[in-house]
Design a protein around this motif. Structure first.
Motif, PDB file in Angstrom:
ATOM      1  N   ALA A 119       0.828  -1.208   0.000  1.00  0.00           N
ATOM      2  CA  ALA A 119       0.000   0.000   0.000  1.00  0.00           C
ATOM      3  C   ALA A 119       0.863   1.260   0.000  1.00  0.00           C
ATOM      4  CB  ALA A 119      -0.927  -0.007   1.213  1.00  0.00           C
ATOM      5  N   ALA A 120       1.926   1.256   0.810  1.00  0.00           N
ATOM      6  CA  ALA A 120       2.813   2.424   0.850  1.00  0.00           C
ATOM      7  C   ALA A 120       3.475   2.649  -0.505  1.00  0.00           C
ATOM      8  CB  ALA A 120       3.865   2.238   1.940  1.00  0.00           C
ATOM      9  N   GLY A 121       3.908   1.569  -1.147  1.00  0.00           N
ATOM     10  CA  GLY A 121       4.496   1.705  -2.481  1.00  0.00           C
ATOM     11  C   GLY A 121       3.499   2.225  -3.492  1.00  0.00           C
ATOM     12  N   ALA A 122       2.249   1.728  -3.409  1.00  0.00           N
ATOM     13  CA  ALA A 122       1.219   2.205  -4.329  1.00  0.00           C
ATOM     14  C   ALA A 122       0.924   3.678  -4.113  1.00  0.00           C
ATOM     15  CB  ALA A 122      -0.054   1.378  -4.157  1.00  0.00           C
ATOM     16  N   VAL A 123       0.885   4.107  -2.858  1.00  0.00           N
ATOM     17  CA  VAL A 123       0.636   5.517  -2.571  1.00  0.00           C
ATOM     18  C   VAL A 123       1.800   6.375  -3.067  1.00  0.00           C
ATOM     19  CG1 VAL A 123       0.412   7.203  -0.699  1.00  0.00           C
ATOM     20  CG2 VAL A 123      -0.903   5.081  -0.627  1.00  0.00           C
ATOM     21  N   ALA A 124       3.030   5.893  -2.895  1.00  0.00           N
ATOM     22  CA  ALA A 124       4.190   6.646  -3.365  1.00  0.00           C
ATOM     23  C   ALA A 124       4.163   6.804  -4.885  1.00  0.00           C
ATOM     24  CB  ALA A 124       5.476   5.947  -2.919  1.00  0.00           C
ATOM     25  N   VAL A 125       3.879   5.723  -5.582  1.00  0.00           N
ATOM     26  CA  VAL A 125       3.783   5.797  -7.042  1.00  0.00           C
ATOM     27  C   VAL A 125       2.622   6.704  -7.455  1.00  0.00           C
ATOM     28  CG1 VAL A 125       3.340   4.452  -9.131  1.00  0.00           C
ATOM     29  CG2 VAL A 125       4.851   3.542  -7.375  1.00  0.00           C
ATOM     30  N   SER A 126       1.519   6.622  -6.724  1.00  0.00           N
ATOM     31  CA  SER A 126       0.354   7.442  -7.058  1.00  0.00           C
ATOM     32  C   SER A 126       0.633   8.926  -6.832  1.00  0.00           C
ATOM     33  CB  SER A 126      -0.852   7.001  -6.225  1.00  0.00           C
ATOM     34  OG  SER A 126      -1.196   5.659  -6.503  1.00  0.00           O
ATOM     35  N   LEU A 127       1.407   9.252  -5.795  1.00  0.00           N
ATOM     36  CA  LEU A 127       1.753  10.654  -5.560  1.00  0.00           C
ATOM     37  C   LEU A 127       2.508  11.233  -6.747  1.00  0.00           C
ATOM     38  CD1 LEU A 127       2.823  10.577  -1.800  1.00  0.00           C
ATOM     39  CD2 LEU A 127       0.921  11.874  -2.767  1.00  0.00           C
ATOM     40  N   ARG A 128       3.379  10.427  -7.313  1.00  0.00           N
ATOM     41  CA  ARG A 128       4.127  10.910  -8.474  1.00  0.00           C
ATOM     42  C   ARG A 128       3.239  10.960  -9.720  1.00  0.00           C
ATOM     43  NH1 ARG A 128       9.337  11.809  -9.316  1.00  0.00           N
ATOM     44  NH2 ARG A 128      10.118  11.826 -11.452  1.00  0.00           N
ATOM     45  N   GLY A 129       2.411   9.913  -9.889  1.00  0.00           N
ATOM     46  CA  GLY A 129       1.541   9.898 -11.051  1.00  0.00           C
ATOM     47  C   GLY A 129       0.451  10.956 -10.997  1.00  0.00           C
ATOM     48  N   ALA A 130       0.018  11.296  -9.783  1.00  0.00           N
ATOM     49  CA  ALA A 130      -1.045  12.298  -9.652  1.00  0.00           C
ATOM     50  C   ALA A 130      -0.595  13.674 -10.122  1.00  0.00           C
ATOM     51  CB  ALA A 130      -1.520  12.370  -8.199  1.00  0.00           C
ATOM     52  N   ARG A 131       0.700  13.921 -10.166  1.00  0.00           N
ATOM     53  CA  ARG A 131       1.179  15.216 -10.641  1.00  0.00           C
ATOM     54  C   ARG A 131       0.765  15.454 -12.089  1.00  0.00           C
ATOM     55  NH1 ARG A 131       7.487  15.137  -8.630  1.00  0.00           N
ATOM     56  NH2 ARG A 131       7.121  14.432  -6.489  1.00  0.00           N
ATOM     57  N   ARG A 132       0.711  14.376 -12.887  1.00  0.00           N
ATOM     58  CA  ARG A 132       0.319  14.526 -14.288  1.00  0.00           C
ATOM     59  C   ARG A 132      -1.194  14.625 -14.446  1.00  0.00           C
ATOM     60  NH1 ARG A 132       3.901  10.226 -14.417  1.00  0.00           N
ATOM     61  NH2 ARG A 132       2.163   8.802 -14.803  1.00  0.00           N
ATOM     62  N   GLU A 133      -1.937  14.104 -13.468  1.00  0.00           N
ATOM     63  CA  GLU A 133      -3.390  14.077 -13.577  1.00  0.00           C
ATOM     64  C   GLU A 133      -4.054  15.340 -13.040  1.00  0.00           C
ATOM     65  OE1 GLU A 133      -3.681   9.199 -12.962  1.00  0.00           O
ATOM     66  OE2 GLU A 133      -4.417  10.584 -11.427  1.00  0.00           O
ATOM     67  N   LEU A 134      -3.400  16.009 -12.113  1.00  0.00           N
ATOM     68  CA  LEU A 134      -4.023  17.147 -11.440  1.00  0.00           C
ATOM     69  C   LEU A 134      -3.618  18.463 -12.095  1.00  0.00           C
ATOM     70  CD1 LEU A 134      -3.530  16.066  -7.729  1.00  0.00           C
ATOM     71  CD2 LEU A 134      -5.636  15.972  -9.046  1.00  0.00           C
ATOM     72  N   ASP A 135      -4.568  19.357 -12.198  1.00  0.00           N
ATOM     73  CA  ASP A 135      -4.285  20.720 -12.606  1.00  0.00           C
ATOM     74  C   ASP A 135      -5.083  21.662 -11.705  1.00  0.00           C
ATOM     75  OD1 ASP A 135      -6.912  20.664 -13.551  1.00  0.00           O
ATOM     76  OD2 ASP A 135      -6.296  20.202 -15.598  1.00  0.00           O
ATOM     77  N   GLU A 136      -5.157  22.916 -12.088  1.00  0.00           N
ATOM     78  CA  GLU A 136      -5.809  23.902 -11.223  1.00  0.00           C
ATOM     79  C   GLU A 136      -7.284  23.585 -11.000  1.00  0.00           C
ATOM     80  OE1 GLU A 136      -6.418  28.769 -10.988  1.00  0.00           O
ATOM     81  OE2 GLU A 136      -5.255  27.850 -12.591  1.00  0.00           O
ATOM     82  N   ARG A 137      -7.937  22.957 -11.979  1.00  0.00           N
ATOM     83  CA  ARG A 137      -9.362  22.653 -11.833  1.00  0.00           C
ATOM     84  C   ARG A 137      -9.597  21.338 -11.113  1.00  0.00           C
ATOM     85  NH1 ARG A 137     -11.822  22.254 -17.454  1.00  0.00           N
ATOM     86  NH2 ARG A 137      -9.972  20.950 -17.665  1.00  0.00           N
ATOM     87  N   THR A 138      -8.783  20.326 -11.438  1.00  0.00           N
ATOM     88  CA  THR A 138      -9.070  18.985 -10.932  1.00  0.00           C
ATOM     89  C   THR A 138      -8.560  18.740  -9.521  1.00  0.00           C
ATOM     90  OG1 THR A 138      -7.053  18.166 -12.019  1.00  0.00           O
ATOM     91  CG2 THR A 138      -9.123  17.990 -13.240  1.00  0.00           C
ATOM     92  N   ALA A 139      -7.627  19.555  -9.018  1.00  0.00           N
ATOM     93  CA  ALA A 139      -7.155  19.365  -7.645  1.00  0.00           C
ATOM     94  C   ALA A 139      -8.279  19.554  -6.630  1.00  0.00           C
ATOM     95  CB  ALA A 139      -5.976  20.301  -7.349  1.00  0.00           C
ATOM     96  N   PRO A 140      -9.064  20.640  -6.707  1.00  0.00           N
ATOM     97  CA  PRO A 140     -10.218  20.731  -5.784  1.00  0.00           C
ATOM     98  C   PRO A 140     -11.247  19.631  -6.027  1.00  0.00           C
ATOM     99  CG  PRO A 140      -9.694  22.878  -6.721  1.00  0.00           C
ATOM    100  CD  PRO A 140      -8.906  21.868  -7.493  1.00  0.00           C
TER     101      PRO A 140
END
Length: 612
Positions: free
Chosen positions: A20-41
């Motif tokens: 789970a910790a590894g998945a969260v770590a990978v997701s934190l990095r991958g989420a940078r590409r998915e999130l922008d000013e609109r999708t973060a909220p």
């Protein structure tokens, strides 16, 4: 399917926690590409919505209920990596504050309810949308099927973990049949909720659905009695209008989550959910352990000491949604800012890399420093260091019961900031470093033993409240004073001030070299990052870890070699173990008097606090 403590043994729970910790770590990095000013909220809203809907247990069979897992919904709306983070935030809040899902089983729950459901649902959703026509109806049907399959897949994943590390000896075939069977029924409810939600978002804001693109209801024109699609618009909508529409959508969703958790949840089914029913029928719960947060005032989704069940459950739901949306939005906002900072830094560095070695001292100032010519800026550094140290010492010695005294300390710091011309926004942004202290302080009223009292209907510890106030007040004032010092004093001047205050020369030299070699390592890392990106490399997953590991080794070697060159250059210029003093920092009596004004006034307040 919140797995409690005691169902899975410790080794497997630890292994699941690592996954789970590894998945969260990978997701934190991958989420940078998915999130922008609109999708973060929106991601924070999705986490809060999942929390709210999970309170709505629906009946699926005689004496059995189910609830939304949310992995499919989160992955489709905000992306797979962000979806894993959404579910992880929800499970963390439920486990710590609401005693739902074991604390030692948190890794199991994140793996089963977060990682498995997201991977299965998003993979199947993308497969179906790639085959079916690109329409809203196809996307809604794909969401229904993906959510339906993800729930029994999670049940099968739990069965696998139980087979490896279950604490009771139950035939695995019986467990698998019971778990998959009942969770297939629950999956129908999950599919209906997911399809309705995705369809509703597609109807009003299809651009906010990560899992689909290019799906929008075409404008129909009647030409010669026939309806034909109008040409696609070529002009993008106005940014301001888009921002207003996003805010309206976010507010509507948040109000819906509050209503679901605060009002509708009272009518949810009280029957045990699928896992609880299977555990009771098959004997899986024979070695179940009491939850570590069973004494939490919000345990079992009710506020302690409130006799009215409707009010207690509704208030707990509202608190949970509020906490989830704040934590979730904060996490996703930080991830998005990190992505913007990385790209912005790369862009700036690419334009100025050729001049990086010949930059002026002004360019190398630390980020906390704010250039100015105020009376505070002009004070000698050792005067400011001594003043801040004495001020913090006085604040720490102040009795916590003298709450008015801390308000006066804050007023003194505000006066210094005004004289230094440091804007309040500049100061507040840099107080974010205090967040770990704030989180620790907020937990103290719930975990510190002692006399209990009611605050807004919640039972909390009196010593914990005083302790939380003590930590928050003193830590905030200390951090604010340090930020003011850093905002008005150059880093080189701080080292010179420490030297003037007769700090051991060896410690000053260590601090000096630590700063200089820190700049060396950071500069080399920046250069290597630019080189990788200029060759088209971008770390997107585990496959790129080998390149990053090799780069880390190369970074160490290059930094060491460059550090040697820096040291040789210093020796060739006469360095013999002590840095030459270029600017002699002297202070007049008047400057010392100005600097002593802050700790002297603080000392007077402290003495009043002890005597009154």
């Amino acid at each position: 399917m919140h797995v409690p403590d005691g169902f899975i043994d410790a080794p497997v729970s630890v292994a699941a926690g690592v996954v789970a910790a590894g998945a969260v770590a990978v997701s934190l990095r991958g989420a940078r590409r998915e999130l922008d000013e609109r999708t973060a909220p929106l991601a924070g809203l999705v986490a809060a919505f999942i929390f709210a809907v999970q309170m709505l247990n629906f009946p699926v069979a005689a004496g059995t209920s189910g609830h939304l897992m949310g992995g499919a919904l989160a992955a489709i709306l905000v992306g797979p990596c962000t979806g894993v983070l959404c579910v992880a935030v929800v499970l963390l809040m439920q486990g710590i504050f609401f005693a739902d899902g074991g604390l030692t089983a948190l890794g199991v729950n994140v793996t089963v309810m977060g990682v498995v459901t997201v991977l299965v649902a998003y993979g199947l959703f993308r497969l179906l949308t790639g085959v079916l026509p690109s329409t809203r109806r196809s996307a809604t049907v794909s969401a229904f099927v993906a959510a339906l399959v993800s729930v029994p897949a999670a049940a099968a994943a739990f069965t696998l973990l139980y087979w490896i590390g279950g604490t009771t000896d139950i035939p695995i075939g019986k467990v698998f049949t019971a778990m998959v069977g009942v969770h297939t029924l629950i999956g129908i409810g999950e599919a209906v909720i997911t399809a309705l939600t995705v369809g509703a978002v597609l109807a009003v804001r299809p651009d906010l659905v990560h899992g689909v693109s290019g799906i929008a209801a075409p404008l129909k024109l009647r030409i010669d009695g026939e309806l034909v699609d109008a040409p696609a618009a070529t002009r993008d909508p106005e940014p301001a209008a888009a921002a207003r529409s996003t805010r309206g959508f976010w507010i509507t969703g948040l109000v819906s989550a509050f209503l679901l958790a605060g009002v509708v949840s009272f009518y949810a089914s009280a029957d045990p959910d699928g896992l609880e029913r299977v555990a009771a029928d098959q004997g899986i719960d024979e070695k179940a352990e009491e939850h570590g947060a069973a004494d939490s005032p919000l345990a079992d989704y009710g506020v302690g000491d409130i006799a009215n069940a409707r009010l207690s459950g509704g208030l707990a739901g509202v608190i949970g949604v509020s906490a989830t949306v704040v934590v979730g939005t904060g996490v996703f906002w930080v991830v998005r800012r990190r992505h913007e900072d990385d790209h912005g830094t790369t862009s700036r560095d690419s334009n100025s890399d050729s001049n990086s070695d010949s930059g002026s001292d002004h360019d190398r100032d630390h980020k906390l420093y704010r250039h100015g010519h105020s009376p505070v800026h002009d004070l000698p550094p050792h005067c400011k260091l001594a003043a801040v140290f004495c001020f913090v010492l006085v604040v720490v010695c102040t009795p916590r019961e003298a709450m008015w005294a801390f308000g006066l300390y804050a007023a003194l710091l505000a006066a210094v900031a005004a004289v230094a011309r440091v804007p309040a926004g500049f100061l507040l942004k840099r107080l974010v470093v205090e967040v770990p202290f704030v989180a620790f302080a907020l937990l103290m009223p719930f975990v510190v033993p002692g006399e209990q009292t009611n605050v807004l209907g919640v039972s909390v510890s009196v010593p914990g409240l005083w302790g939380a106030w003590n930590v928050l007040a003193k830590a905030t004032l200390g951090v604010a004073a340090s930020v003011l010092l850093a905002s008005t004093t150059e880093l080189r001047a701080v080292l010179l001030g420490l030297q003037r205050l007769k700090l051991p020369p060896l410690l000053v030299q260590i601090a000096s070299f630590m700063i200089r070699y820190g700049d060396v390592v950071t500069d080399e890392m920046r250069r290597m990052s630019i080189a990788r990106r200029s060759r088209g490399f971008e770390a997107r997953g585990v496959r790129q870890w080998r390149v990053l590991a090799t780069s880390a080794g190369a970074l160490f070697i290059r930094s060491y070699e460059r550090g040697e060159r820096v040291h040789l250059a210093m020796v060739s210029r006469g360095y013999a173990g002590a840095m030459p003093v270029i600017d002699e920092a002297t202070a007049t009596r008047t400057q010392w008097a100005y600097a002593a004004a802050l700790p002297a006034l603080a000392l007077a307040v402290c003495l009043l606090g002890w005597t009154l």
